[in-house]
Design an enzyme around this catalytic site. Sequence first.
Site, PDB file in Angstrom:
ATOM      1  N   GLU A 102      27.647  -5.252   9.752  1.00 60.49           N
ATOM      2  CA  GLU A 102      26.447  -5.878  10.333  1.00 60.49           C
ATOM      3  C   GLU A 102      26.771  -6.702  11.571  1.00 60.49           C
ATOM      4  O   GLU A 102      27.535  -7.668  11.500  1.00 60.49           O
ATOM      5  CB  GLU A 102      25.755  -6.762   9.275  1.00 60.49           C
ATOM      6  CG  GLU A 102      24.463  -7.352   9.802  1.00 60.49           C
ATOM      7  CD  GLU A 102      23.559  -7.945   8.723  1.00 60.49           C
ATOM      8  OE1 GLU A 102      23.568  -7.445   7.582  1.00 60.49           O
ATOM      9  OE2 GLU A 102      22.844  -8.902   9.032  1.00 60.49           O
ATOM     10  N   LYS A 120      20.707 -13.211   0.292  1.00 64.64           N
ATOM     11  CA  LYS A 120      21.314 -12.061   0.994  1.00 64.64           C
ATOM     12  C   LYS A 120      22.068 -12.561   2.221  1.00 64.64           C
ATOM     13  O   LYS A 120      23.163 -12.088   2.531  1.00 64.64           O
ATOM     14  CB  LYS A 120      20.217 -11.058   1.376  1.00 64.64           C
ATOM     15  CG  LYS A 120      20.734  -9.717   1.879  1.00 64.64           C
ATOM     16  CD  LYS A 120      21.063  -9.675   3.348  1.00 64.64           C
ATOM     17  CE  LYS A 120      21.473  -8.275   3.785  1.00 64.64           C
ATOM     18  NZ  LYS A 120      21.863  -8.214   5.210  1.00 64.64           N
ATOM     19  N   ASP A 126      36.772  -7.479  -5.484  1.00 67.65           N
ATOM     20  CA  ASP A 126      35.670  -6.683  -6.035  1.00 67.65           C
ATOM     21  C   ASP A 126      34.328  -7.297  -5.603  1.00 67.65           C
ATOM     22  O   ASP A 126      33.872  -8.288  -6.177  1.00 67.65           O
ATOM     23  CB  ASP A 126      35.817  -6.679  -7.568  1.00 67.65           C
ATOM     24  CG  ASP A 126      34.776  -5.824  -8.268  1.00 67.65           C
ATOM     25  OD1 ASP A 126      33.726  -5.540  -7.680  1.00 67.65           O
ATOM     26  OD2 ASP A 126      35.023  -5.454  -9.436  1.00 67.65           O
ATOM     27  N   HIS A 150      20.155 -10.950  17.171  1.00 61.72           N
ATOM     28  CA  HIS A 150      20.452  -9.655  16.566  1.00 61.72           C
ATOM     29  C   HIS A 150      20.329  -8.552  17.604  1.00 61.72           C
ATOM     30  O   HIS A 150      21.128  -7.644  17.668  1.00 61.72           O
ATOM     31  CB  HIS A 150      19.422  -9.366  15.468  1.00 61.72           C
ATOM     32  CG  HIS A 150      19.970  -9.580  14.101  1.00 61.72           C
ATOM     33  ND1 HIS A 150      20.778  -8.683  13.485  1.00 61.72           N
ATOM     34  CD2 HIS A 150      19.824 -10.592  13.236  1.00 61.72           C
ATOM     35  CE1 HIS A 150      21.109  -9.142  12.294  1.00 61.72           C
ATOM     36  NE2 HIS A 150      20.541 -10.309  12.122  1.00 61.72           N
TER      37      HIS A 150
HETATM   38  C1  MEV Z   1      19.980 -10.673   7.555  1.00 65.03           C
HETATM   39  O1  MEV Z   1      21.065  -9.816   7.249  1.00 65.03           O
HETATM   40  C2  MEV Z   1      20.048 -11.959   6.759  1.00 65.03           C
HETATM   41  C3  MEV Z   1      18.833 -12.891   6.907  1.00 65.03           C
HETATM   42  O2  MEV Z   1      17.642 -12.193   6.567  1.00 65.03           O
HETATM   43  C4  MEV Z   1      19.070 -14.047   5.962  1.00 65.03           C
HETATM   44  C5  MEV Z   1      17.884 -14.994   5.831  1.00 65.03           C
HETATM   45  O3  MEV Z   1      16.733 -14.572   6.038  1.00 65.03           O
HETATM   46  O4  MEV Z   1      18.143 -16.168   5.489  1.00 65.03           O
HETATM   47  C6  MEV Z   1      18.675 -13.364   8.337  1.00 65.03           C
END
Ligand code: MEV
Length: 423
Positions: free
Chosen positions: A82, A260, A276, A375
């Site tokens: 990413e 995430k 792992d 991004h």
């Molecule tokens: C993207 O990989 C992760 C985010 O969505 C985390 C978040 O929203 O806190 C930017």
Amino acid sequence: MTSSRLPGFRDLSVEERRAATAEQVGVAAGGLDVLDPARGLSLDQADHMIENVVGVMGLPFGVATNFTINGRDVLVPMVTEEPSVVAAASNSARIARVRGGFFTSSSAPLMQAQIQVLDTVDPAGARVRLLEARDELIAAADEQDPALVAAGGGVHDLVVRLVESRAGTYVVAHLVVDVRDAMGANAVNTMAEALAQRAGEIAGGRTLLRILTNKADMRLARARAVFDAESLGGPEVVDDIVHAAALAESDPYRAATHNKGIMNGITAVVLATGNDTRAVEAGAHSHAVDHRGRYAALSHFEKDAEGHLSGVLELPMPVGLVGGATKVHPVARAAVEILSPRDARQLAEVVVAAGLAQNLAALRALATEGIQRGHMSLHARNVAVSAGATGDEIAKVVARLVQDRAVRADHAETVLAELRGTG
Ligand code: MEV
């Protein structure tokens, strides 16, 4: 002594960055050559790791800069597909540094294995009989791993629970094992399998499952940092990050995305060190269920007495330094060399600090300009390269794609053709 402050690092060539990393961490010149794909994991090595091997897949390996953890500078190895993950972690670490960096701690490396006993006539009595046999069962389990016991690990405790289910009441014995510098799955699974028959006899039932639990809630690592208000962009940014975090504490839809973002950092370091990733992810998400049974944010952010942003993150971190891919994968070994942790606990703590840094970066972007701008410029690089841009052309195409707010393959081709005078 390593310095993780490497100004201009991102402007160097890959080879120069690798040499600078080796120099900072005190690895002999050429010591990180395995990071070159041609010298990384060989087909032969891969063939010994899993079954039916037909090849090897490469992923980018970067190092996050600016981290200082408990007063020690570290370059944090990260493997991820990413864009912006490594840059974001480095950026947060730079902000954390203003107020001393990350401070971390961890529990003893205690993993648990479960032994499920069914068909007991008297589950409550069976539970207590197993607890009466605690010393016998612990001694038998320790016999399975004399090396672990010699290293100061071994079985720490026996816990027995009753679990009501739609198919009856199960007596579930937990062996709590100090696994020292191992991830520990093999050690605890071997012990659980060895004890199963005797546990069934004592309980007066039949044993079925004998396996570790990935809810490794006795093996926690935690990190905290104070993020300087001014460096974050001012007091409003601090307040808005607190609001962003508060939503993730109360709303599972936001919590999943928030977590995430944490895992973007955590998985990247866990993967780099050959650990792992799925075990860590299972532990993290099971830990994200709060005392009310709701899935919630793993981290917490508050405004401190001086108006700065205080962030904390705590979660299970079952990572090891001995055994598995960490020992056999040459790139994982290089990652461990870059970090040179004192033990598995210190590795676990670095991983959690990276998770907190990643989380802060996402919240800061979301609470200010949104994540798409950052991004998109990184994504634009991929699009430019895919469209055939090379050398100096890449930066020029990226700038145009971002300026035109059209980060698309067709536009990249048009811009490239214009640049080359063929459009
Ligand atoms: C993207 O990989 C992760 C985010 O969505 C985390 C978040 O929203 O806190 C930017």
